[in-house]
Design a protein around this motif. Sequence first.
Motif, PDB file in Angstrom:
ATOM      1  N   LEU A   1      -2.360   4.676   5.149  1.00 51.61           N
ATOM      2  CA  LEU A   1      -2.516   5.679   4.101  1.00 51.61           C
ATOM      3  C   LEU A   1      -3.061   7.011   4.601  1.00 51.61           C
ATOM      4  O   LEU A   1      -3.025   8.005   3.877  1.00 51.61           O
ATOM      5  CB  LEU A   1      -3.442   5.136   3.003  1.00 51.61           C
TER       6      LEU A   1
ATOM      7  N   LEU B   1       0.829  -1.205   0.000  1.00 51.83           N
ATOM      8  CA  LEU B   1       0.000   0.000   0.000  1.00 51.83           C
ATOM      9  C   LEU B   1       0.867   1.261   0.000  1.00 51.83           C
ATOM     10  O   LEU B   1       0.569   2.228  -0.720  1.00 51.83           O
ATOM     11  CB  LEU B   1      -0.938  -0.008   1.208  1.00 51.83           C
ATOM     12  N   ARG B   2       1.923   1.257   0.793  1.00 52.68           N
ATOM     13  CA  ARG B   2       2.823   2.416   0.799  1.00 52.68           C
ATOM     14  C   ARG B   2       3.510   2.576  -0.560  1.00 52.68           C
ATOM     15  O   ARG B   2       3.677   3.700  -1.051  1.00 52.68           O
ATOM     16  CB  ARG B   2       3.858   2.263   1.902  1.00 52.68           C
TER      17      ARG B   2
ATOM     18  N   PRO C   1      -8.680   3.184   1.807  1.00 53.86           N
ATOM     19  CA  PRO C   1      -8.005   2.891   0.539  1.00 53.86           C
ATOM     20  C   PRO C   1      -8.928   2.538  -0.603  1.00 53.86           C
ATOM     21  O   PRO C   1      -8.510   2.565  -1.768  1.00 53.86           O
ATOM     22  CB  PRO C   1      -7.128   1.690   0.902  1.00 53.86           C
TER      23      PRO C   1
ATOM     24  N   CYS D   1       2.281   1.670  -3.458  1.00 55.30           N
ATOM     25  CA  CYS D   1       1.278   2.193  -4.403  1.00 55.30           C
ATOM     26  C   CYS D   1       1.115   3.702  -4.240  1.00 55.30           C
ATOM     27  O   CYS D   1       0.983   4.437  -5.232  1.00 55.30           O
ATOM     28  CB  CYS D   1      -0.055   1.485  -4.197  1.00 55.30           C
ATOM     29  N   ALA D   2       1.112   4.179  -3.004  1.00 56.30           N
ATOM     30  CA  ALA D   2       0.999   5.617  -2.766  1.00 56.30           C
ATOM     31  C   ALA D   2       2.203   6.352  -3.341  1.00 56.30           C
ATOM     32  O   ALA D   2       2.061   7.427  -3.947  1.00 56.30           O
ATOM     33  CB  ALA D   2       0.866   5.888  -1.267  1.00 56.30           C
ATOM     34  N   ASP D   3       3.397   5.780  -3.191  1.00 58.81           N
ATOM     35  CA  ASP D   3       4.601   6.411  -3.750  1.00 58.81           C
ATOM     36  C   ASP D   3       4.552   6.427  -5.275  1.00 58.81           C
ATOM     37  O   ASP D   3       4.888   7.437  -5.908  1.00 58.81           O
ATOM     38  CB  ASP D   3       5.848   5.668  -3.279  1.00 58.81           C
TER      39      ASP D   3
ATOM     40  N   ALA E   1       1.883   6.329  -7.187  1.00 55.89           N
ATOM     41  CA  ALA E   1       0.814   7.217  -7.645  1.00 55.89           C
ATOM     42  C   ALA E   1       1.230   8.681  -7.578  1.00 55.89           C
ATOM     43  O   ALA E   1       0.728   9.510  -8.341  1.00 55.89           O
ATOM     44  CB  ALA E   1      -0.452   6.989  -6.818  1.00 55.89           C
ATOM     45  N   ALA E   2       2.154   9.006  -6.674  1.00 55.30           N
ATOM     46  CA  ALA E   2       2.651  10.380  -6.581  1.00 55.30           C
ATOM     47  C   ALA E   2       3.514  10.745  -7.780  1.00 55.30           C
ATOM     48  O   ALA E   2       3.654  11.921  -8.128  1.00 55.30           O
ATOM     49  CB  ALA E   2       3.442  10.561  -5.291  1.00 55.30           C
TER      50      ALA E   2
END
Length: 223
Positions: free
Chosen positions: A207, A35-36, A211, A38-40, A42-43
């Motif tokens: 997050l 999940l972390r 999510p 994916c957040a990175d 997506a940024a």
Amino acid sequence: MTEPLFGVRREPAILGPGAVHVPDWLSREQQEFLLRACADWAAVCAPRSIVLPGGGRMSVRTFSLGRHWTPYRYDDDNADVPPIPEWLVRAARSALSAAAAVDPRVAETDSAIYTPDAALVNLYGPGATMGLHQDRDEASGDPVVSLSLGDACTFRFGTPEHRGRPYTDVRLESGDLVVFGGPSRMAFHGVPKVVDGTAPAWCRDVLGAAPGRVNITLRRTRP
């Protein structure tokens, strides 16, 4: 493997010849890491709502790793697409090995040499669904490896022949694995329903927000 919910252990299941569902394949720590990541990603590569060639718009938001995907093709102009990290390739190989232990028809080749070169990350917000479709843009018949995070969903898995019945509906939870290859590589599949608000409570801590459903699918696109 995560602990079984309320003491009820969900067993691996064959969805079709060469298609396997392995519940609780990812541990909580692995899910948090993904999940972390994916957040990175997506940024760097903003998720987009894709307009299909027929004019319709997908309700999920998507971004790519490795190779840029547009409907019905992969684009070699990948300047803004994050690469697939080696640890994710290793995870995909482990996933293929786990699925092949349940049904050897998943893959003809050794999982140790499976090397996906593209991954699609699909983000399902409230009300988002995915219609029945085939993953047929790839020039390789290698299996598709699919990882589920966040909200649960109904995953519908059919046959390669058509979108209609017979198909199997299975509930996918956060941490579940699905791999399909072999005779089921071109099977129609989709997500007719996401059960909003069912993600594990710790997902919000990771997050800072709910999510929704996050789905990572890895595939090899080149022959």
